[in-house]
Design a protein around this motif. Structure first.
Motif, PDB file in Angstrom:
ATOM      1  N   UNK A  32       0.798  -1.214   0.000  1.00  0.00           N
ATOM      2  CA  UNK A  32       0.000   0.000   0.000  1.00  0.00           C
ATOM      3  C   UNK A  32       0.835   1.270   0.000  1.00  0.00           C
ATOM      4  N   UNK A  33       0.304   2.271  -0.694  1.00  0.00           N
ATOM      5  CA  UNK A  33       0.701   3.663  -0.512  1.00  0.00           C
ATOM      6  C   UNK A  33      -0.563   4.351  -0.031  1.00  0.00           C
ATOM      7  N   UNK A  34      -0.572   4.801   1.218  1.00  0.00           N
ATOM      8  CA  UNK A  34      -1.784   5.371   1.808  1.00  0.00           C
ATOM      9  C   UNK A  34      -1.640   6.880   1.928  1.00  0.00           C
ATOM     10  N   UNK A  35      -2.746   7.583   1.684  1.00  0.00           N
ATOM     11  CA  UNK A  35      -2.735   9.039   1.789  1.00  0.00           C
ATOM     12  C   UNK A  35      -3.891   9.509   2.661  1.00  0.00           C
ATOM     13  N   UNK A  36      -3.720  10.681   3.236  1.00  0.00           N
ATOM     14  CA  UNK A  36      -4.758  11.289   4.062  1.00  0.00           C
ATOM     15  C   UNK A  36      -4.273  12.638   4.549  1.00  0.00           C
ATOM     16  N   UNK A  37      -5.191  13.395   5.144  1.00  0.00           N
ATOM     17  CA  UNK A  37      -4.845  14.740   5.612  1.00  0.00           C
ATOM     18  C   UNK A  37      -4.336  14.752   7.049  1.00  0.00           C
ATOM     19  N   UNK A  38      -4.718  13.745   7.840  1.00  0.00           N
ATOM     20  CA  UNK A  38      -4.365  13.715   9.254  1.00  0.00           C
ATOM     21  C   UNK A  38      -3.061  12.943   9.447  1.00  0.00           C
ATOM     22  N   UNK A  39      -1.982  13.668   9.688  1.00  0.00           N
ATOM     23  CA  UNK A  39      -0.659  13.047   9.770  1.00  0.00           C
ATOM     24  C   UNK A  39      -0.579  12.025  10.897  1.00  0.00           C
ATOM     25  N   UNK A  40      -1.135  12.341  12.065  1.00  0.00           N
ATOM     26  CA  UNK A  40      -1.056  11.425  13.212  1.00  0.00           C
ATOM     27  C   UNK A  40      -1.779  10.116  12.924  1.00  0.00           C
ATOM     28  N   UNK A  41      -3.004  10.206  12.419  1.00  0.00           N
ATOM     29  CA  UNK A  41      -3.770   8.998  12.108  1.00  0.00           C
ATOM     30  C   UNK A  41      -3.083   8.181  11.030  1.00  0.00           C
ATOM     31  N   UNK A  42      -2.532   8.866  10.029  1.00  0.00           N
ATOM     32  CA  UNK A  42      -1.872   8.162   8.926  1.00  0.00           C
ATOM     33  C   UNK A  42      -0.640   7.415   9.419  1.00  0.00           C
ATOM     34  N   UNK A  43       0.137   8.062  10.276  1.00  0.00           N
ATOM     35  CA  UNK A  43       1.343   7.422  10.804  1.00  0.00           C
ATOM     36  C   UNK A  43       0.996   6.242  11.704  1.00  0.00           C
ATOM     37  N   UNK A  44      -0.090   6.387  12.488  1.00  0.00           N
ATOM     38  CA  UNK A  44      -0.502   5.264  13.346  1.00  0.00           C
ATOM     39  C   UNK A  44      -0.964   4.076  12.510  1.00  0.00           C
ATOM     40  N   UNK A  45      -1.682   4.350  11.435  1.00  0.00           N
ATOM     41  CA  UNK A  45      -2.136   3.265  10.566  1.00  0.00           C
ATOM     42  C   UNK A  45      -0.954   2.593   9.886  1.00  0.00           C
ATOM     43  N   UNK A  46      -0.009   3.381   9.409  1.00  0.00           N
ATOM     44  CA  UNK A  46       1.176   2.803   8.776  1.00  0.00           C
ATOM     45  C   UNK A  46       1.957   1.939   9.771  1.00  0.00           C
ATOM     46  N   UNK A  47       2.127   2.439  10.988  1.00  0.00           N
ATOM     47  CA  UNK A  47       2.848   1.683  12.012  1.00  0.00           C
ATOM     48  C   UNK A  47       2.143   0.366  12.316  1.00  0.00           C
ATOM     49  N   UNK A  48       0.829   0.404  12.381  1.00  0.00           N
ATOM     50  CA  UNK A  48       0.052  -0.822  12.652  1.00  0.00           C
ATOM     51  C   UNK A  48       0.243  -1.836  11.527  1.00  0.00           C
ATOM     52  N   UNK A  49       0.224  -1.360  10.289  1.00  0.00           N
ATOM     53  CA  UNK A  49       0.407  -2.255   9.143  1.00  0.00           C
ATOM     54  C   UNK A  49       1.801  -2.862   9.159  1.00  0.00           C
ATOM     55  N   UNK A  50       2.813  -2.023   9.368  1.00  0.00           N
ATOM     56  CA  UNK A  50       4.193  -2.510   9.378  1.00  0.00           C
ATOM     57  C   UNK A  50       4.438  -3.482  10.532  1.00  0.00           C
ATOM     58  N   UNK A  51       3.830  -3.195  11.692  1.00  0.00           N
ATOM     59  CA  UNK A  51       4.010  -4.067  12.862  1.00  0.00           C
ATOM     60  C   UNK A  51       3.454  -5.457  12.625  1.00  0.00           C
ATOM     61  N   UNK A  52       2.490  -5.551  11.725  1.00  0.00           N
ATOM     62  CA  UNK A  52       1.880  -6.847  11.419  1.00  0.00           C
ATOM     63  C   UNK A  52       2.455  -7.469  10.153  1.00  0.00           C
ATOM     64  N   UNK A  53       3.608  -6.970   9.726  1.00  0.00           N
ATOM     65  CA  UNK A  53       4.301  -7.576   8.598  1.00  0.00           C
ATOM     66  C   UNK A  53       3.846  -7.097   7.230  1.00  0.00           C
ATOM     67  N   UNK A  54       3.004  -6.058   7.182  1.00  0.00           N
ATOM     68  CA  UNK A  54       2.542  -5.543   5.899  1.00  0.00           C
ATOM     69  C   UNK A  54       3.547  -4.595   5.278  1.00  0.00           C
ATOM     70  N   UNK A  55       3.339  -4.293   4.021  1.00  0.00           N
ATOM     71  CA  UNK A  55       4.193  -3.360   3.286  1.00  0.00           C
ATOM     72  C   UNK A  55       3.386  -2.105   3.003  1.00  0.00           C
ATOM     73  N   UNK A  56       3.919  -0.965   3.461  1.00  0.00           N
ATOM     74  CA  UNK A  56       3.121   0.262   3.395  1.00  0.00           C
ATOM     75  C   UNK A  56       4.007   1.495   3.411  1.00  0.00           C
ATOM     76  N   UNK A  57       3.680   2.445   2.549  1.00  0.00           N
ATOM     77  CA  UNK A  57       4.269   3.777   2.577  1.00  0.00           C
ATOM     78  C   UNK A  57       3.127   4.761   2.784  1.00  0.00           C
ATOM     79  N   UNK A  58       3.414   5.914   3.363  1.00  0.00           N
ATOM     80  CA  UNK A  58       2.358   6.897   3.599  1.00  0.00           C
ATOM     81  C   UNK A  58       2.796   8.263   3.105  1.00  0.00           C
TER      82      UNK A  58
END
Length: 266
Positions: A32-58
């Motif tokens: 995933x490449x995820x986008x959004x306006x809320x930096x905090x929420x976006x970073x938390x979602x990316x961290x959650x994905x990465x912590x579970x072994x997913x591949x993600x850029x934000x």
């Protein structure tokens, strides 16, 4: 279609449907490449994905602005294997049309229509190379005009028309365009007044996880048009053939709708 070999750009990832969709896509093996306006929420979602072994850029960006579109397009260019764009970002406004300011109308149309269209246009050459897919998330209100949502309905009618036209324009290419229209969903896009109104009217609201599951299913099956929820999908067909019947039904709801419009805007 298998999602494990897909690299997907998802807009509006920090909203209810967007977050649920991001987690489900990653579970299916997508990058995933995820986008959004809320930096905090976006970073938390990316961290959650990465912590579970997913591949993600934000990338933090507001695609209702030209600068935001450029930021997202530049990030996509750095990930040349992006082969799917999911236009999920959007806003809503429950208000009587005569009370809606020009600025609010402009912002809504830019977020829901102009931004997604311009982002799609910027990414189209890259998606063509990848023989990719464009998925536009619409709404039941893109087929049924509803009181209190005039501008929102207009924006979703526009996205439905855009999706249909682009499907036909790209029909002689390997690319695909999907349009998925949820009904009311229990997310922060809907105010408490809207939720209360839906409860009084007996309108069901779906959970974001279920909507995300249906979107994934539509992508995997490559279904060009999907309307979610019963009886709303039936009303979409009836409204297309016999709009006067639906108009009579909705007119009976007007006193309740006006009650919650007044409550929303006091």
């Amino acid at each position: 279609m298998q999602l494990k070999d897909k690299t997907i750009l998802l807009t509006g990832a920090t909203g209810g449907i967007g977050e649920a969709l991001a987690l489900r896509l990653v579970k299916q093996g997508a990058t995933l490449v995820i986008t959004g306006r809320n930096a905090d929420k976006l970073q938390r979602l990316q961290a959650r994905i990465l912590a579970n072994g997913g591949r993600c850029r934000s990338v933090v960006a507001d695609i209702s602005l030209e600068a935001g579109i450029s930021i997202v397009a530049q990030e996509a260019a750095r990930v040349p294997q992006v082969n799917m764009l999911i236009n999920n970002a959007g806003v809503s406004d429950f208000i009587e049309f005569e009370d809606q300011s020009a600025e609010r109308i402009r912002c809504l149309m830019e977020a829901n229509v102009t931004g997604p269209m311009l982002l799609t246009q910027r990414l189209l050459p890259q998606l063509r190379i990848q023989q990719g897919m464009i998925v536009n998330i619409g709404s039941t209100f893109g087929s049924i005009g509803y009181p209190g949502f005039a501008a929102y309905c207009a924006s979703k009618f526009a996205m439905r028309g855009f999706s249909e036209a682009l499907q036909r324009e790209l029909a002689d290419s390997p690319m695909q365009v999907l349009y998925v229209a949820p009904r009311a969903t229990r997310t922060t896009i809907n105010s408490s007044a809207v939720e209360s109104m839906n409860a009084e009217l007996g309108n069901r609201m779906d959970e974001p996880d279920w909507v995300a599951e249906q979107i994934c299913a539509a992508i995997i099956r490559r279904t060009p048009r999907v309307y979610l929820g019963w009886p709303e999908k039936l009303f979409v067909r009836i409204n297309a053939l016999f709009p006067a019947l639906v108009a009579v039904s909705i007119s009976k709801q007007l006193p309740i709708i006006r009650k919650y419009l007044a409550r929303q805007n006091t």
